[in-house]
Design a protein around this motif. Structure first.
Motif, mmCIF file in Angstrom:
data_model
loop_
_atom_site.group_PDB
_atom_site.id
_atom_site.type_symbol
_atom_site.label_atom_id
_atom_site.label_comp_id
_atom_site.label_asym_id
_atom_site.label_seq_id
_atom_site.Cartn_x
_atom_site.Cartn_y
_atom_site.Cartn_z
ATOM 1 N N LYS A 69 0.836 -1.202 0.000
ATOM 2 C CA LYS A 69 0.000 0.000 0.000
ATOM 3 C C LYS A 69 0.871 1.254 0.000
ATOM 4 O O LYS A 69 1.828 1.351 0.755
ATOM 5 C CB LYS A 69 -0.893 0.012 1.228
ATOM 6 C CG LYS A 69 -1.984 -1.037 1.194
ATOM 7 C CD LYS A 69 -2.976 -0.784 2.312
ATOM 8 C CE LYS A 69 -4.027 -1.856 2.351
ATOM 9 N NZ LYS A 69 -4.928 -1.856 1.235
ATOM 10 N N ILE A 70 0.515 2.180 -0.881
ATOM 11 C CA ILE A 70 1.137 3.499 -0.916
ATOM 12 C C ILE A 70 0.008 4.527 -0.991
ATOM 13 O O ILE A 70 -1.151 4.161 -1.190
ATOM 14 C CB ILE A 70 2.111 3.669 -2.105
ATOM 15 C CG1 ILE A 70 1.375 3.557 -3.448
ATOM 16 C CG2 ILE A 70 3.271 2.679 -2.023
ATOM 17 C CD1 ILE A 70 2.239 3.906 -4.659
ATOM 18 N N THR A 71 0.349 5.781 -0.844
ATOM 19 C CA THR A 71 -0.630 6.852 -0.980
ATOM 20 C C THR A 71 -0.190 7.750 -2.126
ATOM 21 O O THR A 71 0.962 8.198 -2.151
ATOM 22 C CB THR A 71 -0.732 7.668 0.320
ATOM 23 O OG1 THR A 71 -1.087 6.776 1.383
ATOM 24 C CG2 THR A 71 -1.785 8.752 0.199
ATOM 25 N N GLY A 101 -2.872 11.686 -1.923
ATOM 26 C CA GLY A 101 -3.862 11.569 -0.863
ATOM 27 C C GLY A 101 -4.783 10.371 -0.953
ATOM 28 O O GLY A 101 -5.610 10.160 -0.072
ATOM 29 N N GLN A 102 -4.654 9.555 -2.001
ATOM 30 C CA GLN A 102 -5.510 8.384 -2.194
ATOM 31 C C GLN A 102 -4.714 7.105 -1.965
ATOM 32 O O GLN A 102 -3.644 6.917 -2.556
ATOM 33 C CB GLN A 102 -6.077 8.364 -3.624
ATOM 34 C CG GLN A 102 -6.922 9.563 -3.973
ATOM 35 C CD GLN A 102 -8.242 9.578 -3.227
ATOM 36 O OE1 GLN A 102 -8.822 8.547 -2.936
ATOM 37 N NE2 GLN A 102 -8.708 10.771 -2.898
ATOM 38 N N GLU A 141 3.433 12.276 -4.295
ATOM 39 C CA GLU A 141 2.678 13.406 -4.821
ATOM 40 C C GLU A 141 3.096 13.614 -6.265
ATOM 41 O O GLU A 141 4.292 13.725 -6.556
ATOM 42 C CB GLU A 141 2.953 14.679 -4.009
ATOM 43 C CG GLU A 141 2.482 14.601 -2.573
ATOM 44 C CD GLU A 141 0.973 14.494 -2.441
ATOM 45 O OE1 GLU A 141 0.239 15.065 -3.282
ATOM 46 O OE2 GLU A 141 0.531 13.842 -1.487
ATOM 47 N N ILE A 142 2.132 13.642 -7.157
ATOM 48 C CA ILE A 142 2.378 13.860 -8.579
ATOM 49 C C ILE A 142 1.746 15.205 -8.935
ATOM 50 O O ILE A 142 0.548 15.402 -8.727
ATOM 51 C CB ILE A 142 1.764 12.736 -9.431
ATOM 52 C CG1 ILE A 142 2.361 11.385 -9.015
ATOM 53 C CG2 ILE A 142 2.005 13.008 -10.916
ATOM 54 C CD1 ILE A 142 1.654 10.187 -9.625
#
Length: 66
Positions: free
Chosen positions: A2-4, A7-8, A58-59
């Protein structure tokens, strides 16, 4: 694992690189900035930076407007 991403929460394969994540999400590299755990990732290393369990990605892409 699992990664974020932006924010998702997201489930991804172990050993996924930043480059592979962008491809999976359909995000073109051009004009894209990526930070992993608040550290900006140089574009030249997208193919070698491996994501780990719990990473926060963050992209960011520029938006036009005024």
């Amino acid at each position: 694992m699992k990664i974020t991403v932006n924010g998702q929460a997201m489930d991804v394969a172990d050993g996924l690189t930043v480059e592979a994540l962008l491809a999976r999400l359909g995000v073109p590299r051009e004009y894209t900035a990526v930070a992993v755990n608040r550290d900006v990732t140089p574009r030249s290393t997208y193919g070698t930076v491996t994501l780990r369990e719990g990473d926060r990605v963050e992209i960011v892409r520029p938006m036009g407007g005024g």
